[in-house]
Design an enzyme around this catalytic site. Structure first.
Site, PDB file in Angstrom:
ATOM      1  N   ASP A 170     -16.520 -29.759  -0.731  1.00 46.62           N
ATOM      2  CA  ASP A 170     -15.978 -28.835  -1.727  1.00 46.62           C
ATOM      3  C   ASP A 170     -14.874 -28.001  -1.063  1.00 46.62           C
ATOM      4  OD1 ASP A 170     -15.740 -27.027  -4.090  1.00 46.62           O
ATOM      5  OD2 ASP A 170     -17.546 -28.099  -4.680  1.00 46.62           O
ATOM      6  N   HIS A 241     -11.429 -29.448  -5.896  1.00 44.68           N
ATOM      7  CA  HIS A 241     -12.513 -28.970  -5.030  1.00 44.68           C
ATOM      8  C   HIS A 241     -12.374 -29.593  -3.642  1.00 44.68           C
ATOM      9  CE1 HIS A 241     -14.904 -26.463  -7.738  1.00 44.68           C
ATOM     10  NE2 HIS A 241     -14.700 -27.343  -8.683  1.00 44.68           N
ATOM     11  N   GLU A 305     -13.022 -29.814 -12.776  1.00 40.54           N
ATOM     12  CA  GLU A 305     -12.230 -28.613 -12.522  1.00 40.54           C
ATOM     13  C   GLU A 305     -11.024 -28.894 -11.611  1.00 40.54           C
ATOM     14  OE1 GLU A 305     -15.808 -25.340 -12.956  1.00 40.54           O
ATOM     15  OE2 GLU A 305     -15.585 -26.289 -11.002  1.00 40.54           O
TER      16      GLU A 305
HETATM   17  C1  ACM Z   1     -19.388 -28.381 -12.097  1.00 39.60           C
HETATM   18  O1  ACM Z   1     -20.294 -27.567 -12.351  1.00 39.60           O
HETATM   19  N1  ACM Z   1     -18.205 -27.974 -11.694  1.00 39.60           N
HETATM   20  C2  ACM Z   1     -19.614 -29.813 -12.209  1.00 39.60           C
END
Ligand code: ACM
Length: 504
Positions: A170, A241, A305
């Site tokens: 991440d 991420h 995201e």
């Molecule tokens: C997520 O909660 N961004 C998959």
């Protein structure tokens, strides 16, 4: 007091006592699992049964198609224990059931003295409703130690959950060793600090954090989990991420001259991977190492995201979108993920993605993890793609269990136990509970948030959803039955030293 509840369970008169004379007939790996799970507390040797033995636990493969890939039949009566399943996976779940039927002292790590290891006589037929019963653990935000991951696998198996989704990378940390790109862990595995309190307060704690897993360590974990019937799905979150990766290799980002630090606050980094051929090749090289460590059919490539501002500002990215005839820069994500899918298909693997891909051209064959709401499950179906139901409204266990101010700090939201137990996943591949770890830095905090809600979801996944009232509430008898059985189950967790959140 089985949890998850078996499909059918009929009491039979009497009982069977496992003792020093009891032998085992079973495929070797299943017999080994029985000894591994029951041996330490009982102190019993459970040797291979001889032809003239009277006291036998027999766990055998059969070709009964009604039991499917994971179902089993179990009969305990005073003459012995007989389990049948079409697969070793089914026999492994029968072993977990036997363990739950023994006195709770069986969960001790040391021999428990003076216990009669008595099994109630019963006839069980047990077949899971959903094929995918998963649990996501985020080891990127906090690098949870390996012994904890082993315990976590044990707990999944106890609940007949068959998949550990390991979120390995991440913005704030990269935990998977990549031989070809060692800076991913050497640099990307460490951050200068983490938020103190809630990230929205903007305070840093000043304490560095880091760590990563060697490939050999993960291989051992995979093998340990496989012996328990738990598959491990790695997630390499791409192309967003990914700030830790860009901190390690600035050439993966959209401004190679810029030096980024590994993320130190929670949220969504605006920095994402570039879409250049060299970066795609590097990502495929990384995925080659991932599939080498994780044999499971699915590789999760993230996709949640992903801000597109950097691509929109990049002449190379906008030119590529035009060349591909894509109306929007955002659709580059679907095209790019399709390239990953094709590469992984060459390894015989399938991709899993977060549901944002549905809006950006999800590749054919992708399995969609529907997290942004139950409507995303329908959206996946409309797109003709299989879905795993993982909506925040029912499966985000990083949310607090109540709005009591005494609850430990949570990222957002409230998700009560009854909401989890009343979840109606619909026609999906399965269900999965999420433990994002921004606010779960330690093992005790993870257990607090995981249980009992993960036990409730395990039952939804294995036994199927319970009937709910028109307003979605649990009918009182259903709630009372579950709570009563759960209270007994929590005593198992007590024995295992798992500090769950007590029932209200
Ligand atoms: C997520 O909660 N961004 C998959």
């Amino acid at each position: 007091m089985l949890l998850p509840r078996p499909t059918r369970s009929t009491p039979v008169a009497g009982h069977f006592t496992v003792d020093a004379t009891t032998g085992v007939h079973a495929p070797e790996s299943v017999a080994d699992l029985l000894r591994e799970l029951i041996g330490p507390a009982t102190g019993l040797p459970l040797p291979p049964a001889g032809p003239s033995d009277d006291s036998v636990i027999s766990l055998r493969l059969t070709d009964d198609p009604t039991l499917g890939a994971e179902g089993y039949q179990l009969r305990i009566d005073p003459s012995g224990v007989r389990a049948r399943a079409g697969t070793e996976a089914g026999l492994r779940w029968a072993v977990q059931t036997l363990r739950q039927l023994l006195p709770d002292q069986v969960y001790a790590a040391e021999p428990a003295r003076g216990v009669s290891w008595r099994l109630p006589a019963v006839e069980i037929v047990d077949v899971p409703t959903y094929a995918w019963r998963g649990s996501l653990l985020d080891v990127a935000r906090w690098c949870h130690p390996l012994p904890f991951l082993y315990r976590y696998v044990d707990l999944l198996a106890l609940h007949k959950l068959n998949t550990l989704h390991l979120h390995l990378t991440d913005d704030q940390g990269w935990r998977f060793e990549v031989r070809r790109f060692p800076r991913l862990t050497e640099v990307g595995g460490f951050r200068a600090e983490s938020p103190a309190g809630h990230a929205r307060d903007g305070r840093g704690g000043g304490m560095p954090h880091g760590g990563w897993y060697q490939q050999s360590e993960l291989r051992d974990l995979v093998a340990y989990a496989a012996r328990r019937g738990v598959r491990i799905m790695p997630e390499i979150d791409l192309p967003g991420h990914a700030q830790a990766a860009i901190a390690a290799y600035p050439e993966f980002g959209n401004d190679p001259g810029r030096r980024l630090a590994v993320g130190t606050t929670w949220g969504i980094s605006t920095h994402v991977l570039n879409l250049e051929p060299a970066t795609l090749t590097a990502v495929c090289d990384i995925l080659d190492e991932v599939v080498d460590v994780f044999p499971f059919e699915y590789v999760h490539v993230g996709g949640d995201e992903v801000p597109t501002a950097e691509w929109a500002a990049s002449p190379a990215a906008t030119a590529r979108a035009a060349e591909l005839g894509l109306g929007r820069v955002a659709d580059l994500q679907g095209w790019w993920t399709g390239r990953l899918a094709a590469h992984l298909a060459g390894h015989g693997r399938r991709i899993a993605v977060w549901d944002e891909l549905l809006d950006r051209g999800a590749p054919a064959g992708a399995t969609v993890f529907a997290w942004r709401g139950t409507d995303r499950i329908d959206a996946a179906r409309a797109a003709g793609l299989p879905a795993v139901a993982a909506p925040f409204s029912h499966t985000y266990f990083d949310w607090a269990e109540s709005d009591d101010p005494a609850e430990p700090l949570a990222i957002a939201g409230v998700l009560p136990l009854d909401t989890v137990y009343g979840f109606q996943p619909g026609d999906v591949l399965g269900v999965q509970g999420q433990l994002w770890s921004e606010y779960l830095p330690t093992e005790p905090r993870v257990w607090w948030r995981a249980f009992p809600r993960l036990a409730a979801l395990a039952e939804v996944g294995w036994s199927g959803p319970v009937r709910v009232d028109a307003d979605g509430a649990l009918p009182p008898p259903t709630r009372a039955e579950f709570r009563g059985r759960l209270a007994g189950h929590l005593r198992r967790l007590d024995r295992l030293g798992v500090g769950y959140r007590p029932l209200d």
